[in-house]
Design a protein around this motif. Structure first.
Motif, PDB file in Angstrom:
ATOM      1  N   LEU A   1       6.136  43.322  41.799  1.00  0.00           N
ATOM      2  CA  LEU A   1       4.850  44.014  41.924  1.00  0.00           C
ATOM      3  C   LEU A   1       4.927  45.193  42.883  1.00  0.00           C
ATOM      4  O   LEU A   1       4.414  46.282  42.596  1.00  0.00           O
ATOM      5  N   HIS A   2       5.568  44.974  44.032  1.00  0.00           N
ATOM      6  CA  HIS A   2       5.578  45.987  45.082  1.00  0.00           C
ATOM      7  C   HIS A   2       6.900  46.749  45.154  1.00  0.00           C
ATOM      8  O   HIS A   2       7.255  47.266  46.223  1.00  0.00           O
ATOM      9  N   ALA A   3       7.596  46.828  44.054  1.00  0.00           N
ATOM     10  CA  ALA A   3       8.887  47.521  44.047  1.00  0.00           C
ATOM     11  C   ALA A   3       8.734  48.972  44.484  1.00  0.00           C
ATOM     12  O   ALA A   3       7.853  49.692  44.016  1.00  0.00           O
ATOM     13  N   THR A   4       9.586  49.387  45.415  1.00  0.00           N
ATOM     14  CA  THR A   4       9.650  50.781  45.840  1.00  0.00           C
ATOM     15  C   THR A   4      10.929  51.384  45.258  1.00  0.00           C
ATOM     16  O   THR A   4      11.768  50.670  44.706  1.00  0.00           O
ATOM     17  N   ASP A   5      11.074  52.675  45.407  1.00  0.00           N
ATOM     18  CA  ASP A   5      12.312  53.301  44.924  1.00  0.00           C
ATOM     19  C   ASP A   5      13.522  52.680  45.596  1.00  0.00           C
ATOM     20  O   ASP A   5      14.538  52.425  44.946  1.00  0.00           O
ATOM     21  N   GLN A   6      13.408  52.392  46.894  1.00  0.00           N
ATOM     22  CA  GLN A   6      14.539  51.809  47.616  1.00  0.00           C
ATOM     23  C   GLN A   6      14.816  50.380  47.180  1.00  0.00           C
ATOM     24  O   GLN A   6      15.958  50.032  46.858  1.00  0.00           O
ATOM     25  N   SER A   7      13.783  49.537  47.162  1.00  0.00           N
ATOM     26  CA  SER A   7      14.004  48.129  46.825  1.00  0.00           C
ATOM     27  C   SER A   7      14.472  47.971  45.383  1.00  0.00           C
ATOM     28  O   SER A   7      15.333  47.141  45.078  1.00  0.00           O
ATOM     29  N   ARG A   8      13.908  48.781  44.492  1.00  0.00           N
ATOM     30  CA  ARG A   8      14.304  48.741  43.085  1.00  0.00           C
ATOM     31  C   ARG A   8      15.778  49.141  42.931  1.00  0.00           C
ATOM     32  O   ARG A   8      16.544  48.489  42.217  1.00  0.00           O
ATOM     33  N   ALA A   9      16.184  50.181  43.627  1.00  0.00           N
ATOM     34  CA  ALA A   9      17.559  50.662  43.538  1.00  0.00           C
ATOM     35  C   ALA A   9      18.534  49.621  44.075  1.00  0.00           C
ATOM     36  O   ALA A   9      19.616  49.401  43.495  1.00  0.00           O
ATOM     37  N   ILE A  10      18.158  48.958  45.166  1.00  0.00           N
ATOM     38  CA  ILE A  10      19.034  47.931  45.746  1.00  0.00           C
ATOM     39  C   ILE A  10      19.252  46.801  44.752  1.00  0.00           C
ATOM     40  O   ILE A  10      20.384  46.366  44.517  1.00  0.00           O
ATOM     41  N   ILE A  11      18.172  46.311  44.173  1.00  0.00           N
ATOM     42  CA  ILE A  11      18.288  45.206  43.221  1.00  0.00           C
ATOM     43  C   ILE A  11      19.079  45.644  41.990  1.00  0.00           C
ATOM     44  O   ILE A  11      19.964  44.928  41.515  1.00  0.00           O
TER      45      ILE A  11
END
Length: 232
Positions: free
Chosen positions: A40-50
């Motif tokens: 739900l709260h994915a950011t550009d950074q968190s999305r890229a890491i995953i």
């Protein structure tokens, strides 16, 4: 092993814990927990890491989203259990390096692991307080020196994932971020009783015991509404 993009967060859909562990070990992946909140709260950074690594369904929300995409046999795999499953499966043929927690917590974790898993090879460990670049460099050099097969890092996201990526550039191994799992394992933090976990109500148990979480939980209603409306 198949995967799906959930709000553009690539999440794998394992049919069993063994399948996930085997895939991670065979491909020397960094394991990253994915739950409804991270989707739900994915950011550009968190999305890229995953997306650079191996995101797996740590929470029931991620499981429901994957099943709605057609992966009907996807199972929930809590990270606080997965690392112990990995040790159980490989404690006689793999070496382990642990990072995280306070000194007393990591020391207690190592002693408990040695008691529970006879013959386990813990090649080294340290607390999770890296205050300077020099300390981080020393950690990376120590990991390179000991060459563990598996590295567990318990520091919280995204700090632990970024650190694991930096270490993996110097030493290719299996990595898993554990958040507060050492505290749970040693009994410093109490997890929900088995009935609540088994019935996918762990979040409810936490809310009952920590009413202040209500603001955080309300946001998750958006996730389930979006899921129902096929927005993921």
């Amino acid at each position: 092993m198949q995967s799906e993009a959930l709000n553009n967060v690539i999440t794998y859909a394992p049919n069993s814990r063994d399948e996930l562990i085997d895939y991670a070990v065979d491909n020397k992946k960094i394991l990253v927990a994915v739950n409804a909140e991270k989707i739900l709260h994915a950011t550009d950074q968190s999305r890229a890491i995953i997306n650079r690594n191996l995101g797996y369904p740590d929470g029931i929300g991620a499981v429901w989203a994957l099943r709605k995409k057609g992966h009907k046999s996807t199972v929930k795999i809590p990270g606080c259990e997965l690392w112990l499953d990995l040790i159980q499966k490989h404690h006689r043929d793999k070496s382990f390096y642990l990072v995280g927690g306070k000194d007393e917590v990591i020391n207690a974790t190592v002693e408990q692991l040695k008691s529970e898993f006879e013959g386990i090879n813990i090649c080294n460990f340290r607390n999770g307080y890296l205050k300077t670049e020099e300390e981080e460099y020393a950690l990376i050099e120590d990991v390179k020196k000991h060459r563990p097969d598996v590295v567990f890092v318990a520091m919280g996201s995204p700090k632990q994932e970024l650190l694991m990526e930096r270490i993996q550039k110097e030493h290719n191994a299996v990595y898993q971020g554990l958040g507060g799992s050492f505290d749970v394992y040693t009994g410093n933090v109490k997890r929900a009783p088995k009935w609540w976990v088994k019935n996918n109500l762990e979040w409810t148990y936490r809310l009952i015991n920590q009413p202040s979480r209500i603001k955080r939980q309300i946001h998750l209603l958006r996730f389930f509404i979006n899921l129902h409306l096929n927005r993921y």
